[in-house]
Design an enzyme around this catalytic site. Structure first.
Site, PDB file in Angstrom:
ATOM      1  N   HIS A 204       0.686  -1.194  -0.046  1.00 18.81           N
ATOM      2  CA  HIS A 204      -0.031   0.107   0.184  1.00 18.81           C
ATOM      3  C   HIS A 204       0.708   1.399  -0.202  1.00 18.81           C
ATOM      4  O   HIS A 204       0.449   2.258  -0.048  1.00 18.81           O
ATOM      5  CB  HIS A 204      -1.012   0.105   1.271  1.00 18.81           C
ATOM      6  CG  HIS A 204      -0.154   0.327   2.666  1.00 18.81           C
ATOM      7  ND1 HIS A 204       0.385  -0.629   3.019  1.00 18.81           N
ATOM      8  CD2 HIS A 204       0.230   1.359   3.173  1.00 18.81           C
ATOM      9  CE1 HIS A 204       0.857  -0.162   4.021  1.00 18.81           C
ATOM     10  NE2 HIS A 204       1.056   1.064   4.438  1.00 18.81           N
TER      11      HIS A 204
HETATM   12  C1  UD1 Z   1      -1.095   5.857   6.143  1.00 21.54           C
HETATM   13  C2  UD1 Z   1       0.314   6.379   6.580  1.00 21.54           C
HETATM   14  C3  UD1 Z   1       1.219   5.242   6.251  1.00 21.54           C
HETATM   15  C4  UD1 Z   1       0.865   3.998   6.872  1.00 21.54           C
HETATM   16  C5  UD1 Z   1      -0.864   3.632   6.518  1.00 21.54           C
HETATM   17  C6  UD1 Z   1      -1.308   2.558   7.256  1.00 21.54           C
HETATM   18  C7  UD1 Z   1       0.582   8.918   6.219  1.00 21.54           C
HETATM   19  C8  UD1 Z   1       1.415   9.734   5.457  1.00 21.54           C
HETATM   20  N1  UD1 Z   1       0.789   7.651   5.835  1.00 21.54           N
HETATM   21  O1  UD1 Z   1      -1.089   5.717   4.765  1.00 21.54           O
HETATM   22  O2  UD1 Z   1       2.489   5.507   6.797  1.00 21.54           O
HETATM   23  O3  UD1 Z   1       1.584   2.788   6.579  1.00 21.54           O
HETATM   24  O4  UD1 Z   1      -1.578   4.729   6.799  1.00 21.54           O
HETATM   25  O5  UD1 Z   1      -2.175   1.833   6.689  1.00 21.54           O
HETATM   26  O6  UD1 Z   1       0.016   9.117   7.178  1.00 21.54           O
HETATM   27  N2  UD1 Z   1      -8.657   4.913   2.717  1.00 21.54           N
HETATM   28  C9  UD1 Z   1     -10.066   4.538   2.765  1.00 21.54           C
HETATM   29  N3  UD1 Z   1     -10.272   3.831   4.064  1.00 21.54           N
HETATM   30  C10 UD1 Z   1      -9.611   4.190   5.179  1.00 21.54           C
HETATM   31  C11 UD1 Z   1      -8.289   4.781   5.180  1.00 21.54           C
HETATM   32  C12 UD1 Z   1      -7.723   4.950   3.769  1.00 21.54           C
HETATM   33  O7  UD1 Z   1     -10.581   4.177   1.656  1.00 21.54           O
HETATM   34  O8  UD1 Z   1     -10.141   3.960   6.039  1.00 21.54           O
HETATM   35  C13 UD1 Z   1      -8.339   5.284   1.370  1.00 21.54           C
HETATM   36  C14 UD1 Z   1      -8.564   6.734   0.831  1.00 21.54           C
HETATM   37  O9  UD1 Z   1      -8.851   6.611  -0.400  1.00 21.54           O
HETATM   38  C15 UD1 Z   1      -7.601   7.402   1.272  1.00 21.54           C
HETATM   39  C16 UD1 Z   1      -6.167   6.541   0.825  1.00 21.54           C
HETATM   40  O10 UD1 Z   1      -6.649   5.274   1.354  1.00 21.54           O
HETATM   41  O11 UD1 Z   1      -7.319   8.748   0.512  1.00 21.54           O
HETATM   42  C17 UD1 Z   1      -5.248   7.010   1.697  1.00 21.54           C
HETATM   43  O12 UD1 Z   1      -5.117   7.010   3.094  1.00 21.54           O
HETATM   44  P1  UD1 Z   1      -4.224   7.948   3.868  1.00 21.54           P
HETATM   45  O13 UD1 Z   1      -4.753   7.793   5.314  1.00 21.54           O
HETATM   46  O14 UD1 Z   1      -4.288   9.251   3.503  1.00 21.54           O
HETATM   47  O15 UD1 Z   1      -2.870   7.024   3.927  1.00 21.54           O
HETATM   48  P2  UD1 Z   1      -2.449   5.599   4.008  1.00 21.54           P
HETATM   49  O16 UD1 Z   1      -1.922   5.083   2.465  1.00 21.54           O
HETATM   50  O17 UD1 Z   1      -3.772   4.843   4.533  1.00 21.54           O
HETATM   51  N1  UDP Z   2      -2.856  -5.439   9.525  1.00 16.15           N
HETATM   52  C1  UDP Z   2      -4.077  -6.048   9.738  1.00 16.15           C
HETATM   53  N2  UDP Z   2      -4.989  -6.315   8.511  1.00 16.15           N
HETATM   54  C2  UDP Z   2      -4.509  -5.940   7.361  1.00 16.15           C
HETATM   55  C3  UDP Z   2      -3.377  -5.722   7.148  1.00 16.15           C
HETATM   56  C4  UDP Z   2      -2.601  -5.170   8.421  1.00 16.15           C
HETATM   57  O1  UDP Z   2      -4.499  -6.252  10.714  1.00 16.15           O
HETATM   58  O2  UDP Z   2      -5.252  -6.534   6.320  1.00 16.15           O
HETATM   59  C5  UDP Z   2      -2.197  -5.293  10.741  1.00 16.15           C
HETATM   60  C6  UDP Z   2      -0.846  -5.670  10.764  1.00 16.15           C
HETATM   61  O3  UDP Z   2      -0.645  -6.816  11.323  1.00 16.15           O
HETATM   62  C7  UDP Z   2       0.219  -4.609  11.327  1.00 16.15           C
HETATM   63  C8  UDP Z   2      -0.580  -3.497  10.993  1.00 16.15           C
HETATM   64  O4  UDP Z   2      -1.829  -3.647  10.353  1.00 16.15           O
HETATM   65  O5  UDP Z   2       0.008  -4.950  12.832  1.00 16.15           O
HETATM   66  C9  UDP Z   2       0.345  -2.823   9.792  1.00 16.15           C
HETATM   67  O6  UDP Z   2      -0.299  -1.738   9.206  1.00 16.15           O
HETATM   68  P1  UDP Z   2      -0.001  -1.227   7.956  1.00 16.15           P
HETATM   69  O7  UDP Z   2       0.647  -1.931   7.115  1.00 16.15           O
HETATM   70  O8  UDP Z   2      -1.030  -0.625   7.398  1.00 16.15           O
HETATM   71  O9  UDP Z   2       0.955   0.014   8.284  1.00 16.15           O
HETATM   72  P2  UDP Z   2       2.612   0.155   8.494  1.00 16.15           P
HETATM   73  O10 UDP Z   2       2.936  -0.815   9.536  1.00 16.15           O
HETATM   74  O11 UDP Z   2       3.311   0.176   7.053  1.00 16.15           O
HETATM   75  O12 UDP Z   2       2.783   1.665   9.042  1.00 16.15           O
END
Ligand code: UD1
Ligand code: UDP
Length: 363
Positions: A204
Site C-alpha cells: 500500500h
Molecule cells: C497511512 C500512512 C502510512 C501507513 C498507512 C497504514 C501517512 C502519510 N501514511 O497511509 O504511513 O503505513 O496509513 O495503513 O499518514 N482509505 C480508505 N479508508 C480508510 C483509510 C484510507 O478508503 O479507512 C483510502 C482513501 O482513498 C485514502 C487513501 O486510502 O485517500 C489513503 O489513506 P491515507 O490515510 O491518506 O494514507 P495511507 O495510504 O492509509
Molecule cells: N494489518 C491487519 N490487517 C490487514 C493488514 C495489516 O490487521 O489486512 C495489521 C498488521 O498486522 C500490522 C498493521 O496492520 O499490525 C500494519 O499496518 P499497515 O501495514 O497498514 O501500516 P505500516 O505498518 O506500514 O505503517
C-alpha cells in the site's frame, strides 16, 4: 493531576498504541485523554481493531475522510487544538500525517511531546513517512526508541536528551493477542488455507501504488512470486491500493492472476494467524516486517530501503524492490532461509516501560 493526551488515527497507530494506552490508563492519578484523528475510518481499517484488541473508545473522535495530505495535517491540528492546549504531555506514534499534526500542535502550543517508535529512518526523504518521523523526533522531549540503531540515528541528528531505548510495542501487541487469536480466529478454515501453503502479501506504500507503471510492475512481481514458490498469494488489500487498481485500469490484469487472492483488509486477530502460518510474507508495510520477524516467518520487502535494518541484519527480511526478477530470487532465497533469529524488538514490556517513564516525568 497531570493531563496526558494520546493521539492515534491509522491502523498501525491503533494496533501499536493499544498496549501503551492500556498501560497509561493503568497509571492512575493522571487524566488520560485518547484522541482519534479520523485519518482511517473504514470499519476494517479502524473499528475492527478496537474490538479485536479490546481497546476502549476514544474520548474524542474526529472526522477527516479523504483529504489530501496537507489538509489531513492542517485539519487535524485545527480540530485537536482545544484538546491538547492544556496537556502536560502529548503522545504520538510513528510516522503518519496524524503523527506530524500532533507533533506540530504540541510544539506550537508549548506542550511536552512524546514520540513512540522514535528514531527509525529509511534515509529516503521522498517518503512522506520519513519527513513525518524527522519532524516528530526534532520536536519531542521524550523519545521512545525501539532499538539502539534508532538511538544512534537520533544522535546523528543531534537528538540525545530524553531518548529511551524501550523496544517496540508491536511485540506487546503480539504477545498480548496471539493466544486469543489462535483460539478465536477461523481464518485458515474460512479461506481454505493450509499452514505454509500460501504467501501473505500487503502492498500500500504511496511510492508503490500511486503510479500506474510501478503498480503494474508490482503485479508482475506477484506473478513471479507465485511461479517461483508454486504457492498462491493471499492479498488483504488496502483501500488505497484497491482504489489505484481501479483508477489505473489494472483490475483486469489483477483478476487474470488466478492465484492472487484479493480479500478485504482483515482484523488484527485474523492477521496474526495468517502471518504466523504463511510460508513467506511479501510486504511494503513497516509493521509486517516486524511481525513476521517475531513469528519466525521469512519476509521479502517490496521496497528499495527500510527503516527496520535490524531485520536485514538477522536475515529475517530482504529488500527486493518490485522488479520481478529480483523479487523471484528474493522469494527463492527467503523460502530457504534458516529460521531461529533473535527478535530485536524487545520482550513485550515496551508499553509498561513507557508508562513508567511517563509517570516519572510527570511526577
Ligand atoms: C497511512 C500512512 C502510512 C501507513 C498507512 C497504514 C501517512 C502519510 N501514511 O497511509 O504511513 O503505513 O496509513 O495503513 O499518514 N482509505 C480508505 N479508508 C480508510 C483509510 C484510507 O478508503 O479507512 C483510502 C482513501 O482513498 C485514502 C487513501 O486510502 O485517500 C489513503 O489513506 P491515507 O490515510 O491518506 O494514507 P495511507 O495510504 O492509509
Ligand atoms: N494489518 C491487519 N490487517 C490487514 C493488514 C495489516 O490487521 O489486512 C495489521 C498488521 O498486522 C500490522 C498493521 O496492520 O499490525 C500494519 O499496518 P499497515 O501495514 O497498514 O501500516 P505500516 O505498518 O506500514 O505503517
Amino acid at each position: 493531576m497531570a493531563r496526558i493526551v494520546t493521539i492515534i488515527g491509522t491502523r498501525p497507530e491503533i494496533i501499536k498504541m493499544a498496549p501503551v494506552v492500556k498501560a497509561l490508563d493503568g497509571l492512575g492519578g493522571h487524566e488520560h485523554v485518547l484522541v482519534h484523528s479520523g485519518q482511517h475510518y473504514d470499519l476494517r481499517m479502524d473499528r475492527v481493531f478496537f474490538q479485536d484488541m479490546e481497546l476502549r473508545e476514544p474520548d474524542r473522535q474526529f472526522e477527516l475522510q479523504d483529504q489530501p495530505p496537507h489538509l489531513q495535517v492542517a485539519t487535524t491540528m485545527r480540530q485537536i487544538a482545544d484538546v491538547t492546549a492544556d496537556a502536560d504531555l502529548v503522545l504520538v506514534h510513528g510516522d503518519t500525517n496524524t503523527t506530524v499534526a500532533g507533533a506540530l500542535l504540541a510544539s506550537k502550543q508549548g506542550r511536552r511531546l512524546g514520540h513512540v517508535e522514535a528514531g527509525i529512518r529509511s534515509f529516503d526523504k521522498t517518503m512522506p513517512e520519513e519527513v513525518n518521523r524527522i519532524i516528530a523526533d526534532q520536536l519531542s522531549q521524550m523519545l521512545f526508541a525501539p532499538t539502539p540503531v534508532a538511538r544512534e540515528n537520533l544522535r546523528r541528528e543531534n537528538v540525545t536528551e530524553g531518548v529511551h531505548v524501550v523496544g517496540n510495542s508491536v511485540v506487546d501487541a503480539l504477545t498480548q493477542n496471539i493466544a486469543v487469536a489462535e483460539k478465536r480466529s477461523r481464518v485458515l478454515d474460512t479461506l481454505g488455507l493450509k499452514p505454509r501453503g500460501y504467501l501473505l502479501l500487503t502492498f500500500h506504500r504511496a511510492e508503490n501504488v500511486d503510479g500506474k507503471a510501478k503498480l503494474a510492475q508490482g503485479l508482475d512481481a506477484f506473478e513471479g512470486a507465485i511461479e517461483e514458490s508454486g504457492l498462491p498469494i493471499l492479498f488483504p488489500i488496502h483501500p488505497r491500493t484497491a482504489r489505484r487498481l481501479r483508477e489505473f485500469g489494472l483490475e483486469t490484469r489483477a483478476a487474470a492472476l488466478a492465484d492472487l487472492r484479493r480479500i478485504e483488509p482483515t482484523g488484527y486477530l485474523d492477521m496474526l494467524v495468517l502471518e504466523k502460518n504463511a510460508a513467506l510474507v511479501l510486504t511494503d508495510s513497516g509493521g509486517l516486517q516486524e511481525e513476521s520477524c517475531f513469528f519466525q516467518v521469512p519476509c521479502v520487502t517490496l521496497r528499495e530501503n527500510t527503516e527496520r535494518p535490524e531485520t536485514l541484519e538477522i536475515g529475517s527480511n530482504v529488500l527486493a524492490g518490485t522488479e520481478p526478477g529480483r523479487v523471484r530470487s528474493a522469494v527463492r532465497r527467503q523460502l530457504g532461509a534458516e529460521r531461529g533469529w533473535a527478535n530485536p524488538y524487545g520482550d513485550g514490556t515496551t508499553s509498561r516501560r513507557i508508562a513508567e517513564l511517563v509517570a516519572a516525568q510527570l511526577g
